[in-house]
Design an enzyme around this catalytic site. Structure first.
Site, PDB file in Angstrom:
ATOM      1  N   GLU A  43      78.659 139.803  55.913  1.00  0.00           N
ATOM      2  CA  GLU A  43      80.056 139.989  56.238  1.00  0.00           C
ATOM      3  C   GLU A  43      80.277 139.320  57.464  1.00  0.00           C
ATOM      4  O   GLU A  43      79.966 139.663  58.717  1.00  0.00           O
ATOM      5  CB  GLU A  43      80.632 141.372  56.150  1.00  0.00           C
ATOM      6  CG  GLU A  43      82.050 141.655  56.297  1.00  0.00           C
ATOM      7  CD  GLU A  43      82.362 142.900  56.358  1.00  0.00           C
ATOM      8  OE1 GLU A  43      81.846 143.752  55.541  1.00  0.00           O
ATOM      9  OE2 GLU A  43      83.621 143.328  57.052  1.00  0.00           O
ATOM     10  N   LYS A  66      83.615 153.172  56.588  1.00  0.00           N
ATOM     11  CA  LYS A  66      82.892 151.873  56.096  1.00  0.00           C
ATOM     12  C   LYS A  66      82.825 150.954  57.161  1.00  0.00           C
ATOM     13  O   LYS A  66      81.781 150.271  57.265  1.00  0.00           O
ATOM     14  CB  LYS A  66      84.207 151.350  55.190  1.00  0.00           C
ATOM     15  CG  LYS A  66      83.252 150.164  54.177  1.00  0.00           C
ATOM     16  CD  LYS A  66      83.639 148.714  54.861  1.00  0.00           C
ATOM     17  CE  LYS A  66      83.006 147.628  54.084  1.00  0.00           C
ATOM     18  NZ  LYS A  66      83.085 146.263  54.796  1.00  0.00           N
ATOM     19  N   ASP A 102      65.737 152.663  54.325  1.00  0.00           N
ATOM     20  CA  ASP A 102      66.472 153.033  52.581  1.00  0.00           C
ATOM     21  C   ASP A 102      68.011 153.171  53.273  1.00  0.00           C
ATOM     22  O   ASP A 102      68.222 154.424  53.667  1.00  0.00           O
ATOM     23  CB  ASP A 102      65.851 153.952  51.990  1.00  0.00           C
ATOM     24  CG  ASP A 102      66.471 154.513  50.974  1.00  0.00           C
ATOM     25  OD1 ASP A 102      67.798 153.925  50.722  1.00  0.00           O
ATOM     26  OD2 ASP A 102      65.891 155.440  50.017  1.00  0.00           O
ATOM     27  N   HIS A 118      88.746 137.295  62.215  1.00  0.00           N
ATOM     28  CA  HIS A 118      87.945 136.917  61.226  1.00  0.00           C
ATOM     29  C   HIS A 118      88.329 135.240  60.795  1.00  0.00           C
ATOM     30  O   HIS A 118      87.542 134.910  60.020  1.00  0.00           O
ATOM     31  CB  HIS A 118      88.581 137.516  59.810  1.00  0.00           C
ATOM     32  CG  HIS A 118      87.714 138.729  59.639  1.00  0.00           C
ATOM     33  ND1 HIS A 118      88.003 139.609  58.630  1.00  0.00           N
ATOM     34  CD2 HIS A 118      87.103 139.386  60.689  1.00  0.00           C
ATOM     35  CE1 HIS A 118      87.200 140.817  59.046  1.00  0.00           C
ATOM     36  NE2 HIS A 118      86.714 140.830  60.076  1.00  0.00           N
TER      37      HIS A 118
HETATM   38  C1  MEV Z   1      86.066 145.962  57.366  1.00  0.00           C
HETATM   39  O1  MEV Z   1      84.665 145.554  56.913  1.00  0.00           O
HETATM   40  C2  MEV Z   1      85.880 147.088  58.213  1.00  0.00           C
HETATM   41  C3  MEV Z   1      87.427 147.598  58.683  1.00  0.00           C
HETATM   42  O2  MEV Z   1      88.156 147.673  57.521  1.00  0.00           O
HETATM   43  C4  MEV Z   1      87.065 148.935  59.192  1.00  0.00           C
HETATM   44  C5  MEV Z   1      88.215 149.739  59.572  1.00  0.00           C
HETATM   45  O3  MEV Z   1      89.148 149.749  58.826  1.00  0.00           O
HETATM   46  O4  MEV Z   1      88.142 150.704  60.473  1.00  0.00           O
HETATM   47  C6  MEV Z   1      87.929 146.781  59.693  1.00  0.00           C
END
Ligand code: MEV
Length: 415
Positions: free
Chosen positions: A77, A256, A272, A369
């Protein structure tokens, strides 16, 4: 179906030929599988055909418990490594991150079918020492490293089922094999003594006995962005952290972001990551609904962040000994023990989270990004390494650059 009969018995070349015919691969595709295969991995997994590689990079600027560190991270990513480095830098400017392992034991379960909880409970309590000894006998070498089975207890799951929980200090290993051997030996022992009706024995990935806590603070002066003052950004991050406590939709994305960093590091360390993921998400739900793992608050003129999470990791054994890059990555990261590994992973998670929240409450994540996205667009369009810089520069001038634009630029460049 017959095509794959005894596929696992075939030689590597036979397997490649079979899959090539079955999936109608062309010679280029077959060559790519072949060129990336490694005989050693043939004995690591079944039906091995090739190595699948992911990029590895280094996140910089970490200061953890007073020690300067860099984090090897394996991820596909874009922006994850840049964000981790950015979050780490903000913490480092104010003393860095403090991380501490609270506990590092593994829990295993033997699921027993019985409607007489009291009888089983009584047996396990009276024979506790014998049970611990049976478990330790199944993996005596762990005692040499100061580990071993430490405790056993019984939980009633419903009127028909109980779980005998075994708590094991697995020392420097992640310990799945140690635990599962102990549990199976114990299950065989219990079958002859206490209960014939044992459904299964397996470690639990709900690793609440393997917790690490991390915290750090950032000066307001590090947080200003565009028209927002540092203090405003800090307050917005506190709000964002609150939203992750009250809304599952947001909590999931918030976590995430934390896992972007933790998984990438855990992979680089040959661990793992599925076990880590399942344990962490279960922990995030421990209060009855899924919540954000981190908390941010204002303390004097700083933004203070903290996070406690389960991390069941191993410094030795398992894939750490088989994957050759792991030893190098342990050296790059300067980690020398499971404890340091857990502390580093938690610190990366919090740094990653801070960077994401800062971007989200200020300019949004798309801007950051953009560079990597343009790079990726140019490469997808067929740009060579030499052309890349020029192609990206041209794409940046456009409003909404797409693949057709990138192809056109490359074509013009080659004329
Ligand atoms: C993207 O991979 C992760 C984010 O969405 C985390 C978040 O929203 O806190 C930017």
């Amino acid at each position: 179906m017959g095509t794959f009969n005894h596929f696992y018995h075939k030689s590597y070349d036979e397997r490649i030929n079979i899959i090539g015919d079955f999936s109608e691969l062309n010679s280029q595709e077959l060559k790519s599988l072949y060129e990336n295969h490694n005989e050693r991995n043939n004995s690591l997994i079944e039906n091995y055909i090739t190595d699948y590689s992911l990029p590895e990079g280094i996140a910089v600027n970490f200061l953890i418990n007073g020690e300067e560190k860099v984090a090897p991270m394996v991820t596909e990513e874009p922006s994850v490594i840049a964000a981790a480095s950015n979050g780490a830098r903000m913490f480092a400017k104010n003393g860095g991150l403090n991380a501490k392992v609270i506990s590092s034991n593994l829990t295993g379960q033997i699921i027993v079918k019985t409607d007489n909880f009291n009888l089983l409970f009584g047996y396990v309590n009276t024979h506790r020492d014998k049970i611990i000894a049976v478990a330790n006998n199944a993996h005596p070498s762990i005692l040499k490293y100061g580990g071993g089975a430490k405790e056993v207890s019984v939980r009633q799951l419903d009127e028909n089922y109980c779980s005998i929980d075994l708590f094991v200090d697995v020392a420097e290993a992640m310990g799945a094999n140690i635990m599962n051997s102990m549990l199976e030996a114990l299950a065989n022992f219990l079958k002859t003594k206490a209960s014939k009706d044992i459904l299964m024995s397996i470690l639990s990935n709900y690793s609440i006995d393997s917790l690490v806590t991390v915290s750090g603070s950032v000066k307001f002066s590090q947080l200003g962005k565009g028209n927002f003052s540092g203090k405003e950004v800090a307050n917005k991050i506190v709000e964002a952290s609150h939203i992750a406590q009250i809304d599952t939709y947001r909590a999931t994305t918030h976590n995430k972001g934390i896992m972007n960093g933790i998984d990438a590091f855990v992979m680089a360390m040959g661990n793992d990551w599925r076990a880590v993921e399942s344990g962490i998400h279960a922990y995030a739900s421990r209060n009855g609904h899924y919540q954000g793992l981190s908390h941010f608050m204002i303390k004097e003129d700083t933004l203070y962040g903290e996070m406690t999470l389960p991390l069941s990791l191993g410094f030795i054994g398992g894939a750490t000994k088989v994957l050759p890059k792991v030893k190098i990555n342990q050296r790059i990261a300067k980690v020398h023990s499971k404890k340091e590994l857990m502390q580093f992973a938690a610190a990366i998670g919090l740094a990653q989270n801070l960077a994401a929240l800062k971007a989200l409450v200020t300019e949004g994540i798309q801007k950051g990004h953009m560079n990597l996205q343009l790079n990726s667009l140019a490469m997808t369009a067929g740009s060579t390494d030499e052309e890349l810089f020029t192609v990206v520069q041209s794409l940046r001038q456009m409003q909404n650059p797409n693949l057709t634009n990138a192809k056109q630029i490359i074509q013009n460049l080659r004329k």
